[in-house]
Design an enzyme around this catalytic site. Sequence first.
Site, PDB file in Angstrom:
ATOM      1  N   ARG A 163      -1.500  -9.399  12.757  1.00  0.00           N
ATOM      2  CA  ARG A 163      -2.032  -8.268  11.976  1.00  0.00           C
ATOM      3  C   ARG A 163      -2.841  -8.758  10.774  1.00  0.00           C
ATOM      4  O   ARG A 163      -3.819  -8.133  10.367  1.00  0.00           O
ATOM      5  CB  ARG A 163      -0.892  -7.354  11.528  1.00  0.00           C
ATOM      6  CG  ARG A 163      -0.329  -6.529  12.692  1.00  0.00           C
ATOM      7  CD  ARG A 163       1.056  -5.984  12.398  1.00  0.00           C
ATOM      8  NE  ARG A 163       1.097  -5.039  11.319  1.00  0.00           N
ATOM      9  CZ  ARG A 163       2.163  -4.814  10.552  1.00  0.00           C
ATOM     10  NH1 ARG A 163       3.286  -5.491  10.745  1.00  0.00           N
ATOM     11  NH2 ARG A 163       2.112  -3.925   9.598  1.00  0.00           N
ATOM     12  N   ARG A 181     -10.298   1.070   9.052  1.00  0.00           N
ATOM     13  CA  ARG A 181      -9.790  -0.268   9.350  1.00  0.00           C
ATOM     14  C   ARG A 181     -10.798  -1.128  10.088  1.00  0.00           C
ATOM     15  O   ARG A 181     -10.515  -2.276  10.378  1.00  0.00           O
ATOM     16  CB  ARG A 181      -8.540  -0.125  10.195  1.00  0.00           C
ATOM     17  CG  ARG A 181      -7.270  -0.356   9.317  1.00  0.00           C
ATOM     18  CD  ARG A 181      -6.200  -0.658  10.181  1.00  0.00           C
ATOM     19  NE  ARG A 181      -4.941  -1.138   9.864  1.00  0.00           N
ATOM     20  CZ  ARG A 181      -3.899  -0.497   9.423  1.00  0.00           C
ATOM     21  NH1 ARG A 181      -4.002   0.718   9.006  1.00  0.00           N
ATOM     22  NH2 ARG A 181      -2.735  -1.084   9.353  1.00  0.00           N
ATOM     23  N   ARG A 237      10.511  -2.204  11.821  1.00  0.00           N
ATOM     24  CA  ARG A 237       9.365  -1.803  12.630  1.00  0.00           C
ATOM     25  C   ARG A 237       9.101  -2.843  13.713  1.00  0.00           C
ATOM     26  O   ARG A 237       9.206  -4.042  13.479  1.00  0.00           O
ATOM     27  CB  ARG A 237       8.125  -1.663  11.745  1.00  0.00           C
ATOM     28  CG  ARG A 237       8.022  -0.316  11.099  1.00  0.00           C
ATOM     29  CD  ARG A 237       6.914  -0.245  10.088  1.00  0.00           C
ATOM     30  NE  ARG A 237       5.622  -0.714  10.556  1.00  0.00           N
ATOM     31  CZ  ARG A 237       4.493  -0.578   9.854  1.00  0.00           C
ATOM     32  NH1 ARG A 237       4.522   0.007   8.675  1.00  0.00           N
ATOM     33  NH2 ARG A 237       3.354  -1.029  10.313  1.00  0.00           N
ATOM     34  N   LYS A 255       0.825  -1.213   0.000  1.00  0.00           N
ATOM     35  CA  LYS A 255       0.000   0.000   0.000  1.00  0.00           C
ATOM     36  C   LYS A 255       0.860   1.265   0.000  1.00  0.00           C
ATOM     37  O   LYS A 255       0.592   2.201  -0.737  1.00  0.00           O
ATOM     38  CB  LYS A 255      -0.918   0.044   1.235  1.00  0.00           C
ATOM     39  CG  LYS A 255      -1.952  -1.064   1.293  1.00  0.00           C
ATOM     40  CD  LYS A 255      -2.939  -0.834   2.435  1.00  0.00           C
ATOM     41  CE  LYS A 255      -2.309  -0.862   3.825  1.00  0.00           C
ATOM     42  NZ  LYS A 255      -1.801  -2.165   4.258  1.00  0.00           N
ATOM     43  N   ARG A 285      11.558  -6.271   5.753  1.00  0.00           N
ATOM     44  CA  ARG A 285      11.291  -4.846   5.519  1.00  0.00           C
ATOM     45  C   ARG A 285      12.017  -3.971   6.548  1.00  0.00           C
ATOM     46  O   ARG A 285      11.901  -4.185   7.737  1.00  0.00           O
ATOM     47  CB  ARG A 285       9.785  -4.601   5.599  1.00  0.00           C
ATOM     48  CG  ARG A 285       9.404  -3.148   5.475  1.00  0.00           C
ATOM     49  CD  ARG A 285       7.943  -2.990   5.181  1.00  0.00           C
ATOM     50  NE  ARG A 285       7.118  -2.943   6.363  1.00  0.00           N
ATOM     51  CZ  ARG A 285       5.822  -2.626   6.349  1.00  0.00           C
ATOM     52  NH1 ARG A 285       5.214  -2.365   5.212  1.00  0.00           N
ATOM     53  NH2 ARG A 285       5.127  -2.598   7.469  1.00  0.00           N
TER      54      ARG A 285
HETATM   55  P1  AMP Z   1       0.121   0.692   9.024  1.00  0.00           P
HETATM   56  O1  AMP Z   1       1.337   1.530   8.878  1.00  0.00           O
HETATM   57  O2  AMP Z   1      -1.033   1.186   8.172  1.00  0.00           O
HETATM   58  O3  AMP Z   1       0.388  -0.780   8.844  1.00  0.00           O
HETATM   59  O4  AMP Z   1      -0.389   0.878  10.531  1.00  0.00           O
HETATM   60  C1  AMP Z   1       0.419   0.465  11.608  1.00  0.00           C
HETATM   61  C2  AMP Z   1      -0.404   0.370  12.871  1.00  0.00           C
HETATM   62  O5  AMP Z   1      -0.994   1.648  13.165  1.00  0.00           O
HETATM   63  C3  AMP Z   1      -1.586  -0.579  12.817  1.00  0.00           C
HETATM   64  O6  AMP Z   1      -1.212  -1.939  13.047  1.00  0.00           O
HETATM   65  C4  AMP Z   1      -2.438  -0.023  13.953  1.00  0.00           C
HETATM   66  O7  AMP Z   1      -1.904  -0.348  15.217  1.00  0.00           O
HETATM   67  C5  AMP Z   1      -2.256   1.480  13.774  1.00  0.00           C
HETATM   68  N1  AMP Z   1      -3.284   2.046  12.845  1.00  0.00           N
HETATM   69  C6  AMP Z   1      -3.055   2.679  11.673  1.00  0.00           C
HETATM   70  N2  AMP Z   1      -4.211   3.056  11.103  1.00  0.00           N
HETATM   71  C7  AMP Z   1      -5.202   2.664  11.942  1.00  0.00           C
HETATM   72  C8  AMP Z   1      -6.621   2.735  11.920  1.00  0.00           C
HETATM   73  N3  AMP Z   1      -7.277   3.291  10.890  1.00  0.00           N
HETATM   74  N4  AMP Z   1      -7.301   2.205  12.958  1.00  0.00           N
HETATM   75  C9  AMP Z   1      -6.676   1.638  14.006  1.00  0.00           C
HETATM   76  N5  AMP Z   1      -5.353   1.515  14.088  1.00  0.00           N
HETATM   77  C10 AMP Z   1      -4.591   2.012  13.068  1.00  0.00           C
END
Ligand code: AMP
Length: 223
Positions: A181, A88, A170, A13, A127
């Site tokens: 996840r 989400r 990360r 993404k 990553r």
């Molecule tokens: P990402 O970088 O999009 O993979 O997001 C990393 C982490 O941020 C996720 O695993 C959640 O813990 C948190 N996060 C990001 N966006 C959201 C969202 N829309 N709702 C809830 N948690 C989020």
Amino acid sequence: MNVVIMGPPGVGKGTQSHGIVNMKGTVHISTGDILRMAIRSGSELGLKVQTVMNAGDLVSDELMMDLVRDRLSQDDAKKGWLLDGFPRTAVQAGGFISLLDEIGQKVDAVLVLNAPAEEIVRRLEGRVTCRACNEVMNLKGFGPVEVKFCPFCGSAEDPQRPGKSALYQRADDKEETIRHRLTVFRKKTLPAAWALEERYPLCEIDGLGTPEQVAARIAAALG
Ligand code: AMP
């Protein structure tokens, strides 16, 4: 143009978002990036979300709704946006649809990228991100995992914290957390995609292949 990009972690993404914003001239809003920045700065928001994020769980719907409402009201979002990582959950999707109705906006396309779980685990385990230039890369493509210098900007050290290495993995990119996840994505985020599909055009995109191949599929879908 307003676009939402969805998909399991590690499906590409972030990489594809950069291509889309360059192509469409919109602003990239990654909720994960906003939260990681908050953690890095040590802000109140960062302290609140750190433990939840590191465990691969979701931050509360209420907090995310406030964050997105605030971000969409900023000036640069007027030229169109690409939302990456939001909504989400079905609750977020419902709140988001109401928010857009309230501010007189709509989503022109919902893109759902997908790839098999094993491919995702393979990609995410390698990553790393560079603290100096923010580039995200897969070190498996660059040789030994003990790479010291960022292959993009050449930095070895975090410019803000001397002594700390520039490249880092990360905290949520460990195999067990990645699998968790993925489950969270299937159980909580797919229903959010279905909720959006009730109102806006949704397009499923095959996330396998090179980034260029995936970008070509996205370009064809966005027209
Ligand atoms: P990402 O970088 O999009 O993979 O997001 C990393 C982490 O941020 C996720 O695993 C959640 O813990 C948190 N996060 C990001 N966006 C959201 C969202 N829309 N709702 C809830 N948690 C989020």
